[in-house]
Design an enzyme around this catalytic site. Sequence first.
Site, PDB file in Angstrom:
ATOM      1  N   HIS A  48       2.817   4.464 -19.474  1.00 45.46           N
ATOM      2  CA  HIS A  48       1.508   4.521 -20.128  1.00 45.46           C
ATOM      3  C   HIS A  48       1.329   5.821 -20.914  1.00 45.46           C
ATOM      4  O   HIS A  48       0.671   6.756 -20.463  1.00 45.46           O
ATOM      5  CB  HIS A  48       0.397   4.369 -19.081  1.00 45.46           C
ATOM      6  N   CYS A 103      10.341   1.596 -11.392  1.00 49.56           N
ATOM      7  CA  CYS A 103      10.554   2.827 -10.629  1.00 49.56           C
ATOM      8  C   CYS A 103      11.056   2.473  -9.228  1.00 49.56           C
ATOM      9  O   CYS A 103      10.501   1.594  -8.575  1.00 49.56           O
ATOM     10  CB  CYS A 103       9.243   3.603 -10.532  1.00 49.56           C
ATOM     11  N   HIS A 131      -4.046  -3.452 -12.855  1.00 51.22           N
ATOM     12  CA  HIS A 131      -3.009  -2.478 -13.194  1.00 51.22           C
ATOM     13  C   HIS A 131      -1.648  -3.168 -13.119  1.00 51.22           C
ATOM     14  O   HIS A 131      -1.403  -3.955 -12.200  1.00 51.22           O
ATOM     15  CB  HIS A 131      -3.051  -1.289 -12.223  1.00 51.22           C
ATOM     16  N   GLU A 133       1.239  -2.294 -12.124  1.00 50.96           N
ATOM     17  CA  GLU A 133       1.957  -2.131 -10.856  1.00 50.96           C
ATOM     18  C   GLU A 133       1.399  -3.060  -9.778  1.00 50.96           C
ATOM     19  O   GLU A 133       2.154  -3.644  -8.997  1.00 50.96           O
ATOM     20  CB  GLU A 133       1.871  -0.675 -10.374  1.00 50.96           C
ATOM     21  N   SER A 275       3.404  10.419 -16.882  1.00 47.42           N
ATOM     22  CA  SER A 275       4.020   9.750 -18.037  1.00 47.42           C
ATOM     23  C   SER A 275       3.793  10.529 -19.337  1.00 47.42           C
ATOM     24  O   SER A 275       4.060  10.012 -20.421  1.00 47.42           O
ATOM     25  CB  SER A 275       3.485   8.319 -18.170  1.00 47.42           C
TER      26      SER A 275
END
Length: 316
Positions: A48, A103, A131, A133, A275
Amino acid sequence: MIAQKKPLTILLASPRGFCAGVDRAIQIVERALERYGRPVYVRHEIVHNRFVVENLEAQGAIFVDELDEVPDDRPVVFSAHGVPKSVPAEAARRNLLYVDATCPLVSKVHREAERHAQSGRTVILIGHAGHPEVIGTMGQLPPGKVVLVEDVAQAERLTVPDPENLAYATQTTLSVDDTTGIVAALRRRFPSIQGPKMEDICYATTNRQAAVKAIAERCDAMVVIGAPNSSNSMRLVEVAANYGCAKSRLVQRAADMDWDWLGSSRRLGITAGASAPELLVDELIEACRARYDVTVEEVRTTEESVVFKLPRALVA
């Protein structure tokens, strides 16, 4: 007569900026471009940060929302946030060449959630709805096997079919403090709930928040360099405000800085989300130097040495 610049002390939080997972994800896109040529498709923003995304676009990456935008003859990279199981399954069905840049710490949460589900437990996922994730983690399990809880109030209201067979996991980029309250509420209401052996919140999130806590009380204002859709960056703004620097805000890069907002501040805290590249920190400091007589004091709370290996397909 040239007006003398006002003094400004910058307290530079450290660690800050890129974490090992973000660094690995960006390298994966760059290596894929070297290996397979232009273009390489990337499902969702690899991380992001618009600066990072635009830099990769200039190298030949094409960012898309879904796999149906990817041609059959080009490779696709999955973002660092992780994807539901349905995404690699669809890529395999189409015989697409794909590289997963999830990740490793997010993958760890995925595996934990799967193990709990296989043991018959409902998984409570602590995170923010929508989100990427969270969507990816929830997509590891069949519908009904994972329940999202966003705050303490939801934890207090939660009803589950089998209170004796529960486990929890957390989004990796949350505030450590917020998560502690939610976990405490869940443990009080469901004493037999299982948790991760190690905290799911990643080392980089924890370290960046600790660094902000270390300087917040000493700052008149705090700037977090990051993107508004970056969970870990937004949490840093909250942490700064909660730990003594009420005047805290997110700035994407120096050009977006509101200098009037800074006002008469004499001590400015600066950090960057996981990020955000260090180049953007340097850019903001130089913009400060153009307006103030700047002194930089770096405040380091820990050293980081974590490195994640690249996928085998890209190492040769």
